[in-house]
Write a protein that holds these residues in place. Structure first.
Motif, short mmCIF file in Angstrom:
data_model
loop_
_atom_site.label_atom_id
_atom_site.label_comp_id
_atom_site.label_asym_id
_atom_site.label_seq_id
_atom_site.Cartn_x
_atom_site.Cartn_y
_atom_site.Cartn_z
N THR A 148 0.29 -1.49 -0.23
CA THR A 148 0.33 0.33 0.14
C THR A 148 0.80 1.13 0.00
N THR A 180 -11.99 2.98 -3.91
CA THR A 180 -13.12 3.26 -2.52
C THR A 180 -13.49 4.23 -3.26
N TRP A 195 -14.04 2.71 5.82
CA TRP A 195 -12.62 2.34 6.06
C TRP A 195 -11.82 3.39 6.20
N SER A 202 -3.26 0.70 -3.40
CA SER A 202 -2.81 -0.58 -2.80
C SER A 202 -2.98 -1.36 -3.76
N ALA A 220 -7.91 -6.90 -0.63
CA ALA A 220 -8.38 -6.34 0.79
C ALA A 220 -9.28 -7.46 1.73
N SER A 256 -4.46 -6.48 4.36
CA SER A 256 -4.22 -5.17 3.98
C SER A 256 -4.89 -3.87 5.13
N SER A 257 -5.44 -4.28 5.53
CA SER A 257 -5.41 -3.32 6.90
C SER A 257 -3.90 -3.17 7.56
#
Ligand code: ADP
Ligand code: MG
Length: 385
Positions: A49, A68, A92, A119, A123, A129-130
Motif C-alpha cells: 500500500t 473506494t 475504511w 494499494s 482487501a 491490507s489493513s
C-alpha cells in the motif's frame, strides 16, 4: 514521480512531500499464537500500500483511497472518536484516522495531512491490507512530522489504531512484519517481548516457490469465532495457572492437557502449544537452509488448525489437499481462518501444475476459482520518494 504521487498532485493540486509504502503479509507458520504471547514466522508480500502525503497547516486529515466509493474523506484531528469511528462507505477511513488518533493519544505532536492511497494488496483476503494501510500511514506521519519513532513503536501504534479505533482485536504480528520485514527473509517474532530475528528465506535459490491461494471466501463465523478462541485460550491459561499459553512448554503438553477438564479447551491448548513448537522447528530448518523440509510442518499446522482449533473451512481444506495431491511439499491456511488464503510450498517448476490442480478442484466443487499468486519474501515499509 510515481503513480501515487501523480494521483496526489491531480487530486490536491500540488505535489506530495513524499511517498511511503508498507506491504501485506502472509504468515508462514504460527497461527493463532500471537494473542497467546507466542511465536510467529510471517514474511512480507511484494504487494503493498502506497501513501503519498503532505502536511497541512491546520488540523484536518484528508484521505483518499483509489478504488473506494467514498471519494475524499475529511476528519478533524480534534474530533477523532474511537467510540464512533466512521460507518458506511467512509468506514475504511477509520484505519488512517485511527493511526492519527493513536499518535495523538500517545502525546505525539502531529498536525493535519493530506493522504492519497493506492494499494495492490487485496482487501479482506487474509493478507493484511489493513496493517499495510496503517503502517504506511504511520510511517508517512512519522516522517512528515519528524517524530523519530522506531519501527516497533510505529507497529504498536498501528495495532492500537486497529484494536481501539477500528475495533478489530488483532494481535501485533501483521503490523510488525509490515513495518520491519527484510527482503528475502521471514520474520521470527516473539509476540511477548517483540524480539525479532530475520531468518533468510530464499525460496528461489532453493528451487522452491510459495503460492498464495486466495479462496475469495470469507465466512461470517470469522469474527465471533476469533473472539471465542481468544477467550478459550485465556480460560485455559487461567486454569493452568500461567499468564498465557506461551508459558506451557511443548515438553509439558501432556501433563497440561491432563489438568484440563474441558475437552474443547484441551484441543485449543494442543493447537497453540504444538504450533509454537512448529514455529521453532520451521525457524531452525530455515536457518539450516533446509527449506523443503519445512513443508510437512506447514501441513501439520493446517491439520491442527482444522481439527484442534477448528478455524478452517471446506475451501481452505480443499486448497491444501489439492495442492498436496499435485505435489506440494506442504500447505496450510494462513491468517485467522474461515476463508482468506492458503499458502503452499512447492517446487518452482510445479507452479503451473499445482495452480491448475487447485483451480480444477475448486471448479469441480462448484466454488469460484481461487486467485493463485506466487509470493517472494519482500521488504517491509519504506519511503519511496
Ligand atoms: P485484511 O487485513 O486481511 O485485508 P481486514 O478486514 O482486516 O482484511 O481489512 C480490510 C479492510 O481494510 C477493508 O475493508 C478496508 O476497510 C480497509 N482497507 C485496507 N486497504 C485499504 C485501502 N487501500 N484503501 C481503503 N481501505 C482499505
Ligand atoms: Mg486485517
Amino acid at each position: 514521480m510515481n503513480r501515487t504521487a501523480q494521483g496526489f498532485r491531480v487530486l490536491y493540486g500540488h505535489p506530495p512531500e513524499g511517498v511511503w509504502a508498507a506491504p501485506g503479509r502472509v504468515n508462514l507458520i504460527g497461527e493463532h499464537t500471537d494473542y497467546n504471547d507466542g511465536f510467529v514466522l510471517p514474511f512480507a508480500l511484494p504487494q503493498r500500500t502506497e501513501v503519498a502525503a503532505a502536511r497541512r497547516t491546520d488540523r484536518i486529515l484528508r484521505v483518499h483511497s483509489v478504488g473506494t466509493a467514498s471519494g475524499t474523506v475529511s476528519r478533524d484531528l480534534a474530533e477523532l472518536d474511537p467510540v464512533h469511528p466512521p460507518q458506511g462507505p467512509d468506514s475504511w477511513a477509520a484505519y488512517p484516522a485511527g493511526v492519527a488518533w493513536a499518535l495523538l493519544e500517545a502525546d505525539v505532536p502531529i498536525g493535519g495531512a493530506d493522504l492519497y492511497i493506492r494499494s495492490d494488496v487485496p482487501a479482506g483476503a487474509g493478507l493484511s491490507s489493513s496493517a499495510a494501510l496503517e503502517v504506511a500511514t504511520a510511517l508517512a506521519l512519522d516522517d512528515l512530522y519528524a517524530l523519530g519513532l522506531t519501527r516497533t513503536e510505529l507497529a504498536a501504534l498501528a495495532r492500537r489504531a486497529e484494536n481501539a479505533y477500528v475495533g478489530v482485536p488483532c494481535g501485533v504480528m501483521d503490523q510488525m512484519v509490515s513495518a520491519c520485514a527484510v527482503e528475502g527473509h521471514a520474520l521470527h517474532l516473539d509476540t511477548r517481548t517483540l524480539a525479532q530475528r530475520h531468518i533468510p528465506f530464499d525460496c528461489a535459490s532453493a528451487g522452491l516457490r510459495l503460492l498464495v491461494i486466495d479462496t475469495r471466501v470469507k465466512h461470517s463465523l470469522a469474527d465471533g469465532a476469533y473472539a471465542e478462541r481468544r477467550a478459550a485460550c485465556h480460560r485455559a491459561a487461567a486454569a493452568l495457572g500461567v499468564p498465557s499459553l506461551r508459558d506451557v512448554p511443548y515438553g509439558d503438553l501432556e501433563r497440561a492437557l491432563a489438568r484440563l477438564d474441558d475437552p474443547v479447551g484441551r484441543k485449543r491448548v494442543r493447537h497453540v502449544v504444538t504450533e509454537n513448537e512448529r514455529v521453532r522447528r520451521t525457524g531452525e530448518l530455515l536457518r539450516a537452509g533446509r527449506l523443503r523440509e519445512a513443508g510437512p510442518l506447514l501441513t501439520e499446522g493446517h491439520l491442527s488448525l482444522r481439527d484442534d482449533y477448528e478455524v478452517s473451512c471446506p475451501e481452505l481444506d480443499l486448497a491444501v489437499s489439492a495442492a498436496g495431491a499435485a505435489g506440494a511439499h506442504g500447505s496450510r491456511m494462513t491468517g485467522g481462518g474461515f476463508g482468506g488464503s492458503a499458502l503452499s510450498l512447492i517446487d518452482a517448476d510445479a507452479e503451473p501444475a499445482v495452480t491448475r490442480a487447485v483451480t480444477e478442484a475448486f471448479v469441480r466443487e462448484g466454488y469460484a476459482p481461487p486467485r493463485v499468486t506466487a509470493a517472494a519474501p519482500s521488504a517491509g515499509a519504506a519511503r519511496l520518494h
